[in-house]
Scaffold this active site. Structure first.
Site, PDB file in Angstrom:
ATOM      1  N   ASP A   1      -8.065 -21.454 -19.884  1.00 54.61           N
ATOM      2  CA  ASP A   1      -8.705 -21.176 -18.600  1.00 54.61           C
ATOM      3  C   ASP A   1      -8.360 -22.233 -17.556  1.00 54.61           C
ATOM      4  O   ASP A   1      -7.755 -23.264 -17.859  1.00 54.61           O
ATOM      5  CB  ASP A   1     -10.222 -21.130 -18.773  1.00 54.61           C
ATOM      6  CG  ASP A   1     -10.681 -19.931 -19.577  1.00 54.61           C
ATOM      7  OD1 ASP A   1     -10.024 -18.877 -19.500  1.00 54.61           O
ATOM      8  OD2 ASP A   1     -11.697 -20.047 -20.295  1.00 54.61           O
TER       9      ASP A   1
ATOM     10  N   TYR B   1      -8.893 -26.724 -31.184  1.00 53.68           N
ATOM     11  CA  TYR B   1      -9.246 -27.312 -29.892  1.00 53.68           C
ATOM     12  C   TYR B   1      -9.986 -28.628 -30.100  1.00 53.68           C
ATOM     13  O   TYR B   1     -10.676 -28.814 -31.105  1.00 53.68           O
ATOM     14  CB  TYR B   1     -10.151 -26.375 -29.091  1.00 53.68           C
ATOM     15  CG  TYR B   1      -9.464 -25.192 -28.469  1.00 53.68           C
ATOM     16  CD1 TYR B   1      -9.028 -25.231 -27.147  1.00 53.68           C
ATOM     17  CD2 TYR B   1      -9.257 -24.018 -29.193  1.00 53.68           C
ATOM     18  CE1 TYR B   1      -8.408 -24.134 -26.560  1.00 53.68           C
ATOM     19  CE2 TYR B   1      -8.632 -22.913 -28.619  1.00 53.68           C
ATOM     20  CZ  TYR B   1      -8.215 -22.986 -27.306  1.00 53.68           C
ATOM     21  OH  TYR B   1      -7.601 -21.901 -26.732  1.00 53.68           O
TER      22      TYR B   1
END
EC number: 5.4.99.12
Length: 262
Positions: A51, A109
């Site tokens: 994002d 992540y």
């Protein structure tokens, strides 16, 4: 031929990975640079579409081309045409059945929190600042309720387009390195905003506003409105993507740089 690349980028000034009209994206910059090297239009496919404001140290992409170039040219030549905040780390030729997204078996992540009363001027967009003291051990304990295959509706963005909220979390570790708290999570895949929504709720536990068991309760409710607000994009990094060994995808230090040896 089909080429895979390892990509590193600071996503601070980009509107996410995916190419969009009238705004800058990481995909746009990479395709423009590759097209110069190939002397032909190049379209890339990535492992994970990050994002706006999210970073990558372990992004993987692939593209197809008729241009014959040494592998080092796909690295050095592309980097010469990229802005300073995007870089190619490696290049390999891959088999025709490889796909950066669909061949991946797991993504990993890291979310970095600078946990200090005063903000730092270093990496202001590379870490998320949280001034209240956080108990990383309680955050880690709470995170263990999310391991395994579960319905992550409580941690899924309202506009998520995934057909299913079920994901399999392989590990979720929370550790402290001085003033930095690192949330490290790996899963087969993630629903939209899943990592940042999980971190937002773990912060509630770390601050003592909610008990450790609250995360277990949230998971069972399957209701996003009951969880904490989404954590900021700053501080989130895609650090690794796993593939079957037969594809020969290189492994590099996870990053970000100041965590490379941890």
């Amino acid at each position: 031929m089909k080429i895979a690349l390892g990509i590193e980028y600071d996503g601070s000034r980009y509107f996410g990975w995916q190419r969009q009209d009238e705004v800058e994206s990481v995909q746009q910059k990479l395709e423009e640079a590759l097209s110069i090297v190939a002397n032909a239009p190049i379209e890339v496919f990535c492992a994970g579409r990050t994002d706006s404001g999210v970073h990558g140290t372990g992004q993987v992409v692939h593209f197809e081309t008729q241009a014959i170039r040494p592998l080092q040219s796909w690295c050095f030549g592309t980097n010469a045409n990229l802005p300073d905040d995007i870089a190619v780390k490696w290049a390999v030729e891959v088999s025709e059945d490889f796909h950066a997204r669909f061949s991946a078996t797991a993504r990993r992540y890291r979310y970095i929190i600078f946990n200090n009363k005063l903000r730092s001027a270093i990496l202001p967009k590379g870490v998320s600042h949280y001034h209240y003291e956080l108990d990383h051990q309680k955050m880690h304990e709470a995170g263990q309720f999310l391991l395994g295959e579960n319905d992550f509706s409580s941690f899924r963005a309202a506009k998520c387009q995934s057909h299913t909220p079920w994901r399999n979390v392989h590990h979720l570790n929370v550790s402290r390195l001085g003033n930095y708290i690192v949330v490290d999570i790996q899963a087969n895949a993630f629903v939209h905003h899943m990592v940042r929504n999980i971190v937002g709720s773990l912060i509630e536990v770390g601050q003592g506003r909610q008990p450790v068991e609250w995360i277990q309760w949230l998971l069972a409710q399957r209701d996003r409105t009951l969880a904490a607000p989404t954590a900021k994009a700053e501080g989130l990094y895609l650090v690794d993507v796993h593939y079957p060994e037969r594809f020969g995808i290189p492994k590099t230090a996870l990053g970000p740089l100041f965590l490379a040896n941890n």
